[in-house]
Design a protein around this motif. Structure first.
Motif, PDB file in Angstrom:
ATOM      1  N   SER A 137       6.271  11.767  -1.150  1.00 20.66           N
ATOM      2  CA  SER A 137       5.395  10.736  -0.337  1.00 20.66           C
ATOM      3  C   SER A 137       4.346   9.993  -1.115  1.00 20.66           C
ATOM      4  O   SER A 137       3.832   8.934  -0.891  1.00 20.66           O
ATOM      5  CB  SER A 137       4.882  11.180   0.944  1.00 20.66           C
ATOM      6  OG  SER A 137       4.108  12.421   0.525  1.00 20.66           O
ATOM      7  N   ASN A 138       3.982  10.661  -2.374  1.00 17.39           N
ATOM      8  CA  ASN A 138       3.061   9.973  -3.050  1.00 17.39           C
ATOM      9  C   ASN A 138       3.471   8.878  -3.834  1.00 17.39           C
ATOM     10  O   ASN A 138       2.888   8.196  -4.474  1.00 17.39           O
ATOM     11  CB  ASN A 138       2.329  11.046  -3.829  1.00 17.39           C
ATOM     12  CG  ASN A 138       3.481  11.876  -5.064  1.00 17.39           C
ATOM     13  OD1 ASN A 138       4.339  12.263  -4.680  1.00 17.39           O
ATOM     14  ND2 ASN A 138       2.821  12.179  -6.133  1.00 17.39           N
ATOM     15  N   PHE A 139       5.080   8.763  -3.983  1.00 19.34           N
ATOM     16  CA  PHE A 139       5.321   7.445  -4.579  1.00 19.34           C
ATOM     17  C   PHE A 139       6.401   6.721  -3.345  1.00 19.34           C
ATOM     18  O   PHE A 139       7.343   6.324  -3.613  1.00 19.34           O
ATOM     19  CB  PHE A 139       6.382   7.971  -5.525  1.00 19.34           C
ATOM     20  CG  PHE A 139       5.508   8.658  -6.515  1.00 19.34           C
ATOM     21  CD1 PHE A 139       4.699   7.708  -7.582  1.00 19.34           C
ATOM     22  CD2 PHE A 139       5.698  10.041  -7.226  1.00 19.34           C
ATOM     23  CE1 PHE A 139       4.096   8.404  -8.568  1.00 19.34           C
ATOM     24  CE2 PHE A 139       4.714  10.454  -7.859  1.00 19.34           C
ATOM     25  CZ  PHE A 139       4.223   9.847  -8.758  1.00 19.34           C
ATOM     26  N   ALA A 140       5.430   6.542  -2.173  1.00 21.07           N
ATOM     27  CA  ALA A 140       6.250   5.781  -1.184  1.00 21.07           C
ATOM     28  C   ALA A 140       5.253   4.412  -0.746  1.00 21.07           C
ATOM     29  O   ALA A 140       4.033   4.844  -0.583  1.00 21.07           O
ATOM     30  CB  ALA A 140       6.224   6.467   0.121  1.00 21.07           C
ATOM     31  N   TYR A 141       5.884   3.456  -0.914  1.00 23.77           N
ATOM     32  CA  TYR A 141       4.986   2.273  -0.757  1.00 23.77           C
ATOM     33  C   TYR A 141       5.767   1.171  -0.013  1.00 23.77           C
ATOM     34  O   TYR A 141       6.796   1.291   0.506  1.00 23.77           O
ATOM     35  CB  TYR A 141       4.863   1.301  -2.148  1.00 23.77           C
ATOM     36  CG  TYR A 141       4.663   2.305  -3.213  1.00 23.77           C
ATOM     37  CD1 TYR A 141       3.062   2.319  -3.868  1.00 23.77           C
ATOM     38  CD2 TYR A 141       5.582   3.229  -3.780  1.00 23.77           C
ATOM     39  CE1 TYR A 141       2.848   3.018  -4.893  1.00 23.77           C
ATOM     40  CE2 TYR A 141       5.316   3.813  -5.187  1.00 23.77           C
ATOM     41  CZ  TYR A 141       3.865   3.997  -5.426  1.00 23.77           C
ATOM     42  OH  TYR A 141       3.525   4.731  -6.640  1.00 23.77           O
ATOM     43  N   VAL A 142       4.647   0.529   1.066  1.00 18.62           N
ATOM     44  CA  VAL A 142       5.178  -0.285   2.112  1.00 18.62           C
ATOM     45  C   VAL A 142       4.641  -1.621   1.742  1.00 18.62           C
ATOM     46  O   VAL A 142       3.810  -1.859   1.221  1.00 18.62           O
ATOM     47  CB  VAL A 142       4.754   0.287   3.428  1.00 18.62           C
ATOM     48  CG1 VAL A 142       5.417   1.541   3.883  1.00 18.62           C
ATOM     49  CG2 VAL A 142       2.999   0.345   3.670  1.00 18.62           C
ATOM     50  N   GLY A 149       0.875  -1.165   0.018  1.00 17.18           N
ATOM     51  CA  GLY A 149       0.058  -0.080  -0.105  1.00 17.18           C
ATOM     52  C   GLY A 149       1.035   1.139  -0.004  1.00 17.18           C
ATOM     53  O   GLY A 149       1.995   1.174   0.180  1.00 17.18           O
ATOM     54  N   LYS A 150       0.119   2.415  -0.226  1.00 20.45           N
ATOM     55  CA  LYS A 150       0.975   3.635  -0.209  1.00 20.45           C
ATOM     56  C   LYS A 150       1.051   3.965   1.250  1.00 20.45           C
ATOM     57  O   LYS A 150       0.377   3.744   2.005  1.00 20.45           O
ATOM     58  CB  LYS A 150      -0.096   4.904  -0.950  1.00 20.45           C
ATOM     59  CG  LYS A 150       0.121   4.665  -2.339  1.00 20.45           C
ATOM     60  CD  LYS A 150       0.297   5.668  -3.166  1.00 20.45           C
ATOM     61  CE  LYS A 150       0.304   5.618  -4.671  1.00 20.45           C
ATOM     62  NZ  LYS A 150       0.545   6.682  -5.241  1.00 20.45           N
ATOM     63  N   ARG A 151       2.307   4.648   1.548  1.00 20.24           N
ATOM     64  CA  ARG A 151       2.824   5.215   2.834  1.00 20.24           C
ATOM     65  C   ARG A 151       1.811   6.420   3.055  1.00 20.24           C
ATOM     66  O   ARG A 151       1.608   7.104   2.337  1.00 20.24           O
ATOM     67  CB  ARG A 151       4.050   5.462   2.575  1.00 20.24           C
ATOM     68  CG  ARG A 151       4.918   6.010   3.920  1.00 20.24           C
ATOM     69  CD  ARG A 151       5.249   5.135   4.773  1.00 20.24           C
ATOM     70  NE  ARG A 151       5.948   5.859   5.741  1.00 20.24           N
ATOM     71  CZ  ARG A 151       5.519   6.574   6.956  1.00 20.24           C
ATOM     72  NH1 ARG A 151       4.267   6.583   7.080  1.00 20.24           N
ATOM     73  NH2 ARG A 151       6.344   6.947   7.787  1.00 20.24           N
ATOM     74  N   ALA A 152       1.399   6.408   4.221  1.00 16.05           N
ATOM     75  CA  ALA A 152       0.664   7.677   4.780  1.00 16.05           C
ATOM     76  C   ALA A 152       1.506   8.947   4.571  1.00 16.05           C
ATOM     77  O   ALA A 152       2.567   8.827   4.751  1.00 16.05           O
ATOM     78  CB  ALA A 152       0.166   7.595   6.239  1.00 16.05           C
TER      79      ALA A 152
END
Length: 181
Positions: A57-62, A7-10
């Motif tokens: 941060s819109n391109f941070a995934y976990v 998912g995307k990182r908050a």
């Protein structure tokens, strides 16, 4: 893969609050394990993780295991690093601008050792690639050392060698992946 959450990182606060779980994955999976000082360690984190969390941060995934434990992440950016002054501290980008122009988006993916080979990394890369393609990026790239363990991984997720160069005495590979519009 059952039990995996990608998912995307908050979105982080404006100061880019530190996340101990991300830091654990970052430092445990890094090829650099020792630092001369806390300041050097902090600068290393900022270069390869922090600035992405703060600016992109819109391109941070976990990736999380079934029990919710963070096992990996991907941070990326669609900007061509040879054309963005934020990346001027990485001296080789200007010299490979011809390559970054064709594959401007770039990423950093890290997984805990125990999570490797289970599909987490592939899912992280595919999530970023889909978002980058949807935003119109023609390609994504990574730079890694020749002979590093991650070269085969990147080949398995669609990257190919687009160039090679030497920087600070290290033989580096520019691995690229074209994206469909």
């Amino acid at each position: 893969m059952a039990g995996v959450t990608i998912g995307k990182r908050a979105v982080l606060d404006p100061e880019g609050a530190r996340d101990s779980n991300l830091d654990r994955v970052f430092f445990e999976s890094s090829a650099t394990q020792s630092f001369e000082s806390d300041a050097i360690k902090a600068a290393f984190r900022e270069r390869w993780l922090g600035r992405y969390l703060k600016r992109y941060s819109n391109f941070a995934y976990v990736a999380a295991a079934a029990d919710g434990t963070l096992v990996g992440y991907l941070v990326g950016c669609l900007d061509d690093p040879a054309q963005n002054e934020l990346f001027d501290d990485i001296g080789y980008f200007k010299s490979i601008a011809n390559l970054t122009a064709a594959y401007p988006a770039h990423l950093h993916v890290n997984l805990l050792e125990s999570a490797r080979g289970q599909g987490y990394g592939r899912q992280l890369v595919e999530a970023f690639a889909a978002d980058a393609a949807a935003q119109g990026s023609p390609g994504i790239h990574v730079v890694t050392g020749r002979g590093m363990r991650n070269v085969n991984y990147y080949a398995n997720v669609g990257f190919g060698e687009a160039g090679a160069f030497t920087w600070n005495g290290r033989d580096l590979l520019f691995l690229g992946r074209k994206l469909a519009p």
